[in-house]
Enzyme design. Structure first.
Site, PDB file in Angstrom:
ATOM      1  CB  CYS A  13      10.462  -0.363   2.686  1.00 17.59           C
ATOM      2  SG  CYS A  13      11.214   0.228   1.175  1.00 17.59           S
ATOM      3  CD  GLU A  57       8.633  -2.545   8.264  1.00 22.50           C
ATOM      4  OE1 GLU A  57       7.958  -3.579   8.059  1.00 22.50           O
ATOM      5  OE2 GLU A  57       9.142  -1.885   7.355  1.00 22.50           O
ATOM      6  CE  LYS A 110      -2.991  -8.814  -3.989  1.00 19.92           C
ATOM      7  NZ  LYS A 110      -3.658  -7.626  -3.420  1.00 19.92           N
ATOM      8  CB  SER A 158       4.359  -7.417   5.505  1.00 21.02           C
ATOM      9  OG  SER A 158       3.540  -8.479   5.039  1.00 21.02           O
ATOM     10  CG  PHE A 213      -0.262   0.478   2.494  1.00 21.19           C
ATOM     11  CD1 PHE A 213      -0.139   1.839   2.779  1.00 21.19           C
ATOM     12  CD2 PHE A 213       0.292  -0.430   3.386  1.00 21.19           C
ATOM     13  CE1 PHE A 213       0.504   2.275   3.933  1.00 21.19           C
ATOM     14  CE2 PHE A 213       0.947  -0.012   4.534  1.00 21.19           C
ATOM     15  CZ  PHE A 213       1.050   1.350   4.813  1.00 21.19           C
ATOM     16  CD  GLU A 230      -5.330  -6.122   0.343  1.00 17.93           C
ATOM     17  OE1 GLU A 230      -4.488  -6.081  -0.581  1.00 17.93           O
ATOM     18  OE2 GLU A 230      -5.133  -6.727   1.403  1.00 17.93           O
ATOM     19  NE  ARG A 231      -3.229  -2.455   3.733  1.00 14.04           N
ATOM     20  CZ  ARG A 231      -2.452  -2.467   4.803  1.00 14.04           C
ATOM     21  NH1 ARG A 231      -2.831  -1.858   5.894  1.00 14.04           N
ATOM     22  NH2 ARG A 231      -1.292  -3.075   4.769  1.00 14.04           N
TER      23      ARG A 231
HETATM   24  P1  NAD Z   1       1.408  -6.477   3.008  1.00 15.85           P
HETATM   25  O1  NAD Z   1       2.354  -7.620   3.012  1.00 15.85           O
HETATM   26  O2  NAD Z   1       0.336  -6.427   4.005  1.00 15.85           O
HETATM   27  O3  NAD Z   1       0.709  -6.397   1.567  1.00 15.85           O
HETATM   28  C1  NAD Z   1       1.462  -6.520   0.379  1.00 15.85           C
HETATM   29  C2  NAD Z   1       0.701  -7.396  -0.606  1.00 15.85           C
HETATM   30  O4  NAD Z   1       0.626  -8.719  -0.085  1.00 15.85           O
HETATM   31  C3  NAD Z   1      -0.724  -6.918  -0.819  1.00 15.85           C
HETATM   32  O5  NAD Z   1      -1.000  -6.968  -2.194  1.00 15.85           O
HETATM   33  C4  NAD Z   1      -1.564  -7.873   0.004  1.00 15.85           C
HETATM   34  O6  NAD Z   1      -2.805  -8.133  -0.578  1.00 15.85           O
HETATM   35  C5  NAD Z   1      -0.726  -9.133   0.053  1.00 15.85           C
HETATM   36  N1  NAD Z   1      -0.841  -9.820   1.354  1.00 15.85           N
HETATM   37  C6  NAD Z   1      -1.012  -9.262   2.565  1.00 15.85           C
HETATM   38  N2  NAD Z   1      -1.020 -10.196   3.523  1.00 15.85           N
HETATM   39  C7  NAD Z   1      -0.848 -11.374   2.912  1.00 15.85           C
HETATM   40  C8  NAD Z   1      -0.756 -12.721   3.370  1.00 15.85           C
HETATM   41  N3  NAD Z   1      -0.852 -13.029   4.654  1.00 15.85           N
HETATM   42  N4  NAD Z   1      -0.563 -13.676   2.459  1.00 15.85           N
HETATM   43  C9  NAD Z   1      -0.440 -13.387   1.156  1.00 15.85           C
HETATM   44  N5  NAD Z   1      -0.534 -12.136   0.673  1.00 15.85           N
HETATM   45  C10 NAD Z   1      -0.728 -11.141   1.528  1.00 15.85           C
HETATM   46  O7  NAD Z   1       2.325  -5.158   3.043  1.00 15.85           O
HETATM   47  P2  NAD Z   1       1.815  -3.670   3.204  1.00 15.85           P
HETATM   48  O8  NAD Z   1       1.351  -3.463   4.608  1.00 15.85           O
HETATM   49  O9  NAD Z   1       0.899  -3.332   2.092  1.00 15.85           O
HETATM   50  O10 NAD Z   1       3.168  -2.866   2.979  1.00 15.85           O
HETATM   51  C11 NAD Z   1       4.039  -2.504   4.009  1.00 15.85           C
HETATM   52  C12 NAD Z   1       5.202  -3.458   4.102  1.00 15.85           C
HETATM   53  O11 NAD Z   1       5.887  -3.509   2.857  1.00 15.85           O
HETATM   54  C13 NAD Z   1       6.242  -3.014   5.119  1.00 15.85           C
HETATM   55  O12 NAD Z   1       6.725  -4.134   5.797  1.00 15.85           O
HETATM   56  C14 NAD Z   1       7.332  -2.407   4.259  1.00 15.85           C
HETATM   57  O13 NAD Z   1       8.624  -2.407   4.832  1.00 15.85           O
HETATM   58  C15 NAD Z   1       7.271  -3.293   3.064  1.00 15.85           C
HETATM   59  N6  NAD Z   1       7.841  -2.645   1.899  1.00 15.85           N
HETATM   60  C16 NAD Z   1       9.066  -3.068   1.496  1.00 15.85           C
HETATM   61  C17 NAD Z   1       9.680  -2.450   0.427  1.00 15.85           C
HETATM   62  C18 NAD Z   1      11.037  -2.893  -0.016  1.00 15.85           C
HETATM   63  O14 NAD Z   1      11.412  -2.550  -1.135  1.00 15.85           O
HETATM   64  N7  NAD Z   1      11.766  -3.623   0.809  1.00 15.85           N
HETATM   65  C19 NAD Z   1       9.028  -1.401  -0.241  1.00 15.85           C
HETATM   66  C20 NAD Z   1       7.757  -1.011   0.192  1.00 15.85           C
HETATM   67  C21 NAD Z   1       7.168  -1.648   1.278  1.00 15.85           C
END
Ligand code: NAD
Length: 519
Positions: free
Chosen positions: A302, A402, A194, A247, A170, A197-198
């Protein structure tokens, strides 16, 4: 109103029917924006006031299958387009993104909450990837060696994989989809996306631009949903590779499940980025950099510099760090002059507050407390003011997790060696920075630190797209990083052709049964 959202015809605005007066986010299937037949929908609220913005479908199995089929069909002709065709379409996409920068940024602020200036940065950093993709004519060059044996030449080509998939978080609704689909496409692949969704709105606007630029239908398809859609992607046999950013929990799951089904997977995950402040650093500049990098985007980056290590006498800078953080203006992202907006959801706010609370109960001092902040006119928004905890130790929960909110943790170290050891003991390896005027200290730090992206007097060292995003250790799984040369390698496979062209009169009469050594 956003042309990708539509109001249903049902006029009743109360109870059950109230939901049906809210716009819906479409899928993008086979070049068209299509309404989902999903039974289950996710409500998306504006983080600044929690008003309902749109409903996002949890796409049905049949819809997801038709999206992959469209990618597969499109691949058969897309892979045969010339590299110059793909390049010129990319130039057109670049022009359109620039044209619609404001519209994209406004959508990001509406759905994600970050300030408009920051939302422009989100689009800009993605646009730079598109610009880099325009040099695909040199990026995808292969290798060749003539005369490796008599009348024999070898060529190695970088060829596309087929259908690829992108799963995005997101916090950068435009930049991260733009890390993925332009590079995948320009290498000759197709992509199933994909988005989070947020806040899928920016991704959908980008699809409108892709369509307008003249990309053939089906080269990108967009589905929506949460874990079920992700599992579908991991298991679908037509998908050859997955790019994921998000994440740890989701990343580990996707890496394991996607790899198990034979896919190439790259996962960028969570972080805990430390800024080391040496007492010889330029004080004013360092404090400005630290505050911007800790609290910008409400700490939801991140690469946020969420943890400061004050070395030696630099610990005396704390009062000025607090004073500078107090000056930041918190408000809706649309408000001119706002430095930071709300966090994404009431749940993210509650989690941030509880991690601050846990730090205090484990012995940290809260020297700047933004927990009670209320923004006038936006009382229902997910606002948290800049918060600073001192006397933090590595065993505290607020250090181990985090936080992903506007919270700066301050630790102290007696020497640079101690600071390096602390950082290297942390499981994450996304980014780090040192602030100093000593070349020798900077060199020691860059050499000994086990983190993939290092800044020297640069608080957020995110590499431009001619390099790659090289987070390491717990922040990354896979072996080819996002964008740059490594991104091209991720989205292509090598094909090596060895050719013998011999004139008729030179044909040998005997068959060679021993292993050819080509001398
Ligand atoms: P998230 O993992 O909740 O969501 C990311 C994607 O994964 C979404 O499309 C979501 O639908 C899907 N998802 C969520 N939970 C899932 C599960 N249990 N099983 C399978 N799919 C799932 O992440 P977020 O909250 O949207 O983003 C924040 C996180 O992303 C932070 O941890 C941040 O550090 C990380 N991030 C990392 C980078 C990088 O380049 N290292 C860049 C941006 C964000």
């Amino acid at each position: 109103m956003n042309r990708l959202l539509s109001l249903s015809k049902v006029p009743v605005l109360t109870g059950f029917w109230r939901h049906y007066s809210v716009p819906t986010t479409k899928m993008f299937i086979d070049g068209e924006f299509v309404e989902s037949k999903a039974k289950s929908w996710i409500e998306l609220h504006n983080p600044a006031n929690n008003e309902l913005v749109t409903r996002v479908p949890k796409c049905t199995e049949a819809e997801m299958n038709s999206a992959v089929d469209s990618c597969q069909t499109a691949f058969e002709s897309w892979r045969k387009t010339t590299v110059l065709t793909r390049q010129s379409l990319m130039f057109e996409l670049q022009r359109l993104i620039k044209r619609d920068m404001k519209k994209l940024a406004e959508n990001i602020t509406l759905e994600q909450g970050k300030t408009l200036a920051d939302a422009h940065g989100d689009v800009m950093r993605g646009l730079q990837v598109v610009e880099h993709c325009c040099s695909i004519t040199s990026l995808q060059l292969g290798e060749t060696m003539p005369g490796i044996a008599k009348d024999m030449d070898t060529h190695t080509y970088r060829v596309p994989l087929g259908v690829t998939a992108g799963i995005t978080p997101f916090n950068f609704p435009a930049m991260i989809p733009l890390w993925m689909f332009p590079l995948s496409l320009v290498c000759g692949n197709t992509m199933l996306l994909k988005p989070s969704e947020r806040d899928p709105g920016a991704c959908m606007l980008l699809m409108g631009l892709l369509q307008e630029a003249g990309f053939p239908k089906g080269v990108v398809n967009v589905i929506h949903g949460a874990q079920e859609a992700v599992t579908f992607i991991c298991d679908n046999p037509q998908i050859r590779a997955i790019s994921f950013v998000g994440s740890d929990r989701a990343g580990q799951y996707i890496y394991e499940r996607g790899s198990k089904s034979g896919k190439r997977v790259q996962c960028n995950m969570g972080a805990k980025n430390h800024g080391v402040i040496l007492p010889d650093a330029n004080k004013a500049q360092t404090i400005q950099s630290l505050i911007g990098a800790a609290f910008g985007a409400a700490g939801q980056r991140c690469m946020a510099l969420s943890t400061a290590i004050l070395v030696g006498e630099a610990r005396n800078w704390l009062p000025e760090i607090v004073a500078r953080a107090k000056e930041l203006r918190v408000g809706p992202g649309t408000e001119p002059g706002a430095d930071l907006g709300p966090v994404i959801s009431p749940e993210a706010k509650a989690r941030t507050l509880s991690l601050v609370e846990s730090g205090i109960s484990e012995g940290a001092d809260c020297v700047l407390d933004g927990r009670g902040l209320v923004v006038k006119g936006y009382e229902k928004g997910n606002f948290v003011g800049p918060t600073i905890l001192t006397k933090v130790t590595p065993s505290m929960e607020c250090y181990r997790e985090e936080i992903f909110g506007p919270v700066l943790l301050c630790l102290e170290a007696d020497t640079l060696e101690d600071a390096i050891q602390l950082i290297n003991s942390n499981p994450y390896g996304n980014g780090t920075a040192i602030f100093t005027n000593s070349g020798a200290a900077a060199r020691k730090f860059t050499e000994e630190i086990d983190v993939g992206q290092v800044g020297v007097n640069v608080p957020i060292p995110v590499p431009l797209p001619m390099f790659s995003f090289t987070g390491s250790r717990g922040s990354f799984r896979g072996d080819q990083n996002f964008y740059g040369k490594h991104g091209v390698h991720f989205y292509t496979q090598l094909k090596t052709v060895t050719q013998l062209w011999r004139s008729e009169d030179a044909v040998t009469s005997a068959s060679a049964t021993a292993m050819p050594v080509m001398r």
